[in-house]
Scaffold this motif. Structure first.
Motif, PDB file in Angstrom:
ATOM      1  N   ARG A 185       0.839  -1.206   0.000  1.00 46.50           N
ATOM      2  CA  ARG A 185       0.000   0.000   0.000  1.00 46.50           C
ATOM      3  C   ARG A 185       0.871   1.251   0.000  1.00 46.50           C
ATOM      4  N   LEU A 186       2.016   1.150   0.683  1.00 44.48           N
ATOM      5  CA  LEU A 186       2.901   2.303   0.817  1.00 44.48           C
ATOM      6  C   LEU A 186       3.751   2.518  -0.436  1.00 44.48           C
ATOM      7  N   HIS A 187       4.208   1.437  -1.032  1.00 40.79           N
ATOM      8  CA  HIS A 187       5.081   1.536  -2.205  1.00 40.79           C
ATOM      9  C   HIS A 187       4.589   0.617  -3.325  1.00 40.79           C
ATOM     10  N   PRO A 188       3.417   0.944  -3.901  1.00 44.48           N
ATOM     11  CA  PRO A 188       2.906   0.076  -4.967  1.00 44.48           C
ATOM     12  C   PRO A 188       3.765   0.212  -6.218  1.00 44.48           C
ATOM     13  N   VAL A 189       3.696  -0.804  -7.050  1.00 45.26           N
ATOM     14  CA  VAL A 189       4.477  -0.757  -8.288  1.00 45.26           C
ATOM     15  C   VAL A 189       3.800  -1.667  -9.318  1.00 45.26           C
ATOM     16  N   GLU A 190       3.886  -1.270 -10.578  1.00 46.41           N
ATOM     17  CA  GLU A 190       3.348  -2.149 -11.625  1.00 46.41           C
ATOM     18  C   GLU A 190       4.406  -3.171 -11.972  1.00 46.41           C
ATOM     19  N   ALA A 191       4.074  -4.426 -11.842  1.00 46.80           N
ATOM     20  CA  ALA A 191       5.087  -5.459 -12.079  1.00 46.80           C
ATOM     21  C   ALA A 191       4.427  -6.739 -12.563  1.00 46.80           C
ATOM     22  N   ASP A 192       5.264  -7.674 -13.077  1.00 50.83           N
ATOM     23  CA  ASP A 192       4.746  -8.945 -13.596  1.00 50.83           C
ATOM     24  C   ASP A 192       4.821 -10.063 -12.566  1.00 50.83           C
ATOM     25  N   VAL A 193       5.791  -9.929 -11.641  1.00 50.11           N
ATOM     26  CA  VAL A 193       5.963 -11.010 -10.667  1.00 50.11           C
ATOM     27  C   VAL A 193       6.561 -10.454  -9.363  1.00 50.11           C
ATOM     28  N   VAL A 194       6.126 -11.053  -8.245  1.00 51.84           N
ATOM     29  CA  VAL A 194       6.714 -10.730  -6.930  1.00 51.84           C
ATOM     30  C   VAL A 194       7.485 -11.959  -6.468  1.00 51.84           C
TER      31      VAL A 194
ATOM     32  N   GLU B 215      -0.396 -10.464  -2.864  1.00 52.16           N
ATOM     33  CA  GLU B 215      -1.849 -10.542  -2.644  1.00 52.16           C
ATOM     34  C   GLU B 215      -2.477  -9.151  -2.742  1.00 52.16           C
ATOM     35  N   GLU B 216      -1.849  -8.194  -2.083  1.00 49.73           N
ATOM     36  CA  GLU B 216      -2.417  -6.846  -2.005  1.00 49.73           C
ATOM     37  C   GLU B 216      -2.515  -6.211  -3.397  1.00 49.73           C
ATOM     38  N   LEU B 217      -1.466  -6.399  -4.212  1.00 46.94           N
ATOM     39  CA  LEU B 217      -1.454  -5.750  -5.539  1.00 46.94           C
ATOM     40  C   LEU B 217      -1.938  -6.684  -6.648  1.00 46.94           C
ATOM     41  N   LYS B 218      -2.321  -7.886  -6.273  1.00 46.53           N
ATOM     42  CA  LYS B 218      -2.805  -8.895  -7.231  1.00 46.53           C
ATOM     43  C   LYS B 218      -1.787  -9.130  -8.349  1.00 46.53           C
ATOM     44  N   ILE B 219      -0.557  -9.307  -7.925  1.00 46.99           N
ATOM     45  CA  ILE B 219       0.528  -9.629  -8.860  1.00 46.99           C
ATOM     46  C   ILE B 219       0.918 -11.094  -8.593  1.00 46.99           C
ATOM     47  N   PRO B 220       1.216 -11.880  -9.646  1.00 41.15           N
ATOM     48  CA  PRO B 220       1.610 -13.274  -9.395  1.00 41.15           C
ATOM     49  C   PRO B 220       2.853 -13.374  -8.495  1.00 41.15           C
ATOM     50  N   PHE B 221       2.825 -14.412  -7.626  1.00 36.55           N
ATOM     51  CA  PHE B 221       3.930 -14.659  -6.688  1.00 36.55           C
ATOM     52  C   PHE B 221       4.718 -15.847  -7.221  1.00 36.55           C
ATOM     53  N   ASP B 222       6.021 -15.795  -7.159  1.00 33.88           N
ATOM     54  CA  ASP B 222       6.820 -16.940  -7.617  1.00 33.88           C
ATOM     55  C   ASP B 222       8.057 -17.099  -6.751  1.00 33.88           C
ATOM     56  N   MET B 223       8.446 -18.346  -6.527  1.00 37.52           N
ATOM     57  CA  MET B 223       9.678 -18.609  -5.764  1.00 37.52           C
ATOM     58  C   MET B 223      10.820 -18.749  -6.761  1.00 37.52           C
ATOM     59  N   ALA B 224      11.291 -17.630  -7.275  1.00 41.69           N
ATOM     60  CA  ALA B 224      12.314 -17.694  -8.322  1.00 41.69           C
ATOM     61  C   ALA B 224      13.707 -17.967  -7.759  1.00 41.69           C
ATOM     62  N   PHE B 225      13.933 -17.573  -6.515  1.00 41.34           N
ATOM     63  CA  PHE B 225      15.215 -17.903  -5.870  1.00 41.34           C
ATOM     64  C   PHE B 225      15.081 -19.243  -5.165  1.00 41.34           C
ATOM     65  N   VAL B 226      16.061 -20.088  -5.344  1.00 39.02           N
ATOM     66  CA  VAL B 226      16.049 -21.395  -4.682  1.00 39.02           C
ATOM     67  C   VAL B 226      17.190 -21.417  -3.678  1.00 39.02           C
TER      68      VAL B 226
ATOM     69  N   VAL C 255      11.989 -15.024 -14.325  1.00 37.97           N
ATOM     70  CA  VAL C 255      12.163 -13.562 -14.260  1.00 37.97           C
ATOM     71  C   VAL C 255      12.559 -12.911 -15.594  1.00 37.97           C
ATOM     72  N   LYS C 256      12.997 -13.723 -16.541  1.00 37.73           N
ATOM     73  CA  LYS C 256      13.518 -13.188 -17.807  1.00 37.73           C
ATOM     74  C   LYS C 256      12.474 -12.305 -18.511  1.00 37.73           C
ATOM     75  N   GLY C 257      12.862 -11.100 -18.862  1.00 37.64           N
ATOM     76  CA  GLY C 257      11.988 -10.183 -19.595  1.00 37.64           C
ATOM     77  C   GLY C 257      10.854  -9.621 -18.752  1.00 37.64           C
ATOM     78  N   LYS C 258      10.885  -9.875 -17.442  1.00 42.26           N
ATOM     79  CA  LYS C 258       9.760  -9.449 -16.589  1.00 42.26           C
ATOM     80  C   LYS C 258      10.137  -8.253 -15.698  1.00 42.26           C
ATOM     81  N   ARG C 259       9.071  -7.544 -15.296  1.00 46.33           N
ATOM     82  CA  ARG C 259       9.244  -6.500 -14.277  1.00 46.33           C
ATOM     83  C   ARG C 259       9.087  -7.198 -12.925  1.00 46.33           C
TER      84      ARG C 259
END
Ligand code: AMP
Length: 493
Positions: free
Chosen positions: A287-296, A312-323, A355-359
């Motif tokens: 809510r404090l620092h929203p951003v337009e993005a493809d993945v969190v 959840e708050e910004l309705k952006i897909p969540f992904d565990m890209a770091f292993v 993450v490739k090509g994504k915000r």
């Protein structure tokens, strides 16, 4: 005046001993040592440097102790637990990034005194340790360790007048202390009057248990009864349980960083699930620092729940890209010919196609020196992320902690040295956003007065005299007094 450069090293500099630890205790259970062992397992995240248990088979029975360097699983095997046995026990896991990482500082400490055997395990940091130690030494006390927790043993060992309460000496302690003690006839749990560090009371098979966090109760199927109050001393013996409140009442100042990072997500603190608080921190941050993005994506494991809330708050897909590689351990040796951020990269690997090509929004719980965050941004750029937005689920860390969390000197804290724009540039991110103090408090569901926020706002609930401490520390280091032979040392306790 020229602004200091952001810190760039991944290696940590030794500083005064810190005590991010976990404690556990049980009274009146036939499997006291085993329960303590399991309890310590659950508290392992609070300290990986050393572990120990002191047990006892009943009133006036001899104390048995085993301590060692490393993880609980490395320190204890079946034969140690069999040797310990007992119906009462206290245990400790210790974390430290200091040079004093030796067996002699492994707890619980135990000693024989004129008043009988005493064992102690401490989580926190005494701010008047140097002054107390100097005073005690001048009066003849001989210290065996460099840990401030030993001071309590010396205080307790001193003779008291018949009509005096033997626990009155606790009033000499200042700072953060959640402590479990074992005496000849009882187990005692206590919390400093500010309640900086957690300590909870539970019951299993009719026996009382104490633990730094409730996740330890879950493992041994103990029922959570309540938290020990700030300033409360609970005494558990054959007659049951009773409380004393020997300290002057203070405004409570629970360490909010326990919610942010330190406690396990499956623990409850002040009746709030740590996981839920972290998710709410992520929502507040969004809510404090929203951003337009493809993945969190989170920095695992510390950023996982805040990243979930943010997504959840910004309705952006969540992904565990770091292993995360869970098997690095503290003794990992950094090959000298490798790049400086090798230490950080070896812990986490990135799944490129996520993450490739994504915000990308990358969420972590905190930035201390900035090494981790900077390495993550580099990873993401190398993997082809189109934009990288860094979001941090707590406010900027500007001040060191004197109450038991290992934050370095102010000049090594990134947010103490740099403006927000300098931080963004140093990290190489497209944008940066930290949670505000108000947002963080809102996420805990509490009011500001309940928490210690010193690492964020510089308001220290208990005065700490850094200059005096340094002076004493230097004096002590010059003295050849302490033995370095750990094997000899272990016999002393
Ligand atoms: P840094 O690379 O120094 O900025 O460290 C930040 C990372 O360390 C974050 O991912 C935090 O989750 C983690 N962290 C924060 N505080 C501590 C602490 N006191 N001890 C160990 N790790 C920490």
């Amino acid at each position: 005046m020229q602004r200091a450069q952001p810190p760039t090293t991944v290696l940590q500099t030794p500083h005064t001993p810190s005590h991010e630890c976990g404690v556990f205790a049980v009274f009146g259970h036939p499997e006291a040592a085993s329960l303590t062992y399991y309890g310590l397992f659950a508290l392992q995240h609070r300290g990986q440097e050393s572990a120990g248990i002191v047990s006892c088979a009943g009133s006036h029975a001899p104390f048995k102790a085993h301590r060692g360097m490393g993880l609980v699983s490395q320190v204890f095997a079946a034969k140690e637990l069999e040797m310990l046995g007992g119906t009462r026990a206290i245990g400790h896991v210790r974390y430290s990034t200091t040079g004093s990482s030796t067996l002699r500082n492994a707890q619980p400490f135990s000693v024989e005194t004129a008043r009988g055997q005493i064992a102690v395990a401490h989580n926190g940091n005494l701010v008047n340790a140097a002054a107390l130690r100097t005073e005690l030494e001048q009066e003849g006390s001989i210290f065996q360790t460099t840990a401030d927790s030993e001071i309590l043993l010396h205080l307790l060992a001193r003779p008291v007048m018949k009509q005096q309460n033997p626990l009155a000496c606790l009033r000499r302690l200042e700072g953060a202390f959640s402590i479990v003690l074992m005496g000849e006839k009882e187990i005692i749990g206590l919390r400093d009057p500010y309640g900086f560090r957690p300590l909870a009371l539970g019951k299993v098979d009719g026996a009382y248990v104490l633990a730094s966090e409730t996740c330890a109760f879950d493992l041994i199927k103990a029922e959570f009864i309540r938290e020990i109050e700030p300033g409360e001393v609970v005494i558990i013996d054959q007659n049951g349980i009773r409380s004393e409140f020997p300290f002057a009442v203070q405004n409570s100042a629970f360490c909010i960083f326990e919610y942010v990072y330190f406690a396990r997500p499956d623990s409850k603190l002040h009746g709030q699930g740590v996981k839920s608080v972290r998710v709410r921190m992520g929502r507040e941050l969004a809510r404090l620092h929203p951003v337009e993005a493809d993945v969190v994506i989170p920095v695992p494991d510390s950023g996982i729940y805040a990243a979930m809330g943010f997504a959840e708050e910004l309705k952006i897909p969540f992904d565990m890209a770091f292993v995360r590689n869970h098997y690095i351990g503290r003794t990992f040796i950094q090959p000298s010919q490798r790049s400086r951020d090798f230490n950080v990269r070896v812990k986490l690997n990135l799944i490129e196609e996520a993450v490739k090509g994504k915000r990308v929004v990358v969420v972590d719980d905190s930035i201390v020196r900035g090494t981790t965050a900077r390495a993550r941004v580099i990873n993401l750029r190398e993997a082809g992320a189109k934009e990288v937005h860094m979001r941090i689920s707590c406010p900027p860390h500007k001040n060191p902690c004197h109450y038991g969390i290992d934050f370095p000197d102010p000049e090594k804290l990134l947010a103490n040295q740099c403006t927000m724009e300098e931080i963004r540039k140093y990290l190489g991110a497209d944008s940066i956003g930290y949670l505000s103090i108000e947002g963080m408090l809102a996420a805990t569901g509490g009011t500001g007065s309940r928490f210690c926020l010193a690492c964020f706002n510089g308001e220290y609930p208990v005065r700490y005299d850094a200059a005096f401490d340094k002076l004493i520390m230097e004096k002590q280091q010059k003295r050849p007094g302490l033995m370095d032979d750990d094997s000899a040392q272990q016999k002393l306790f």
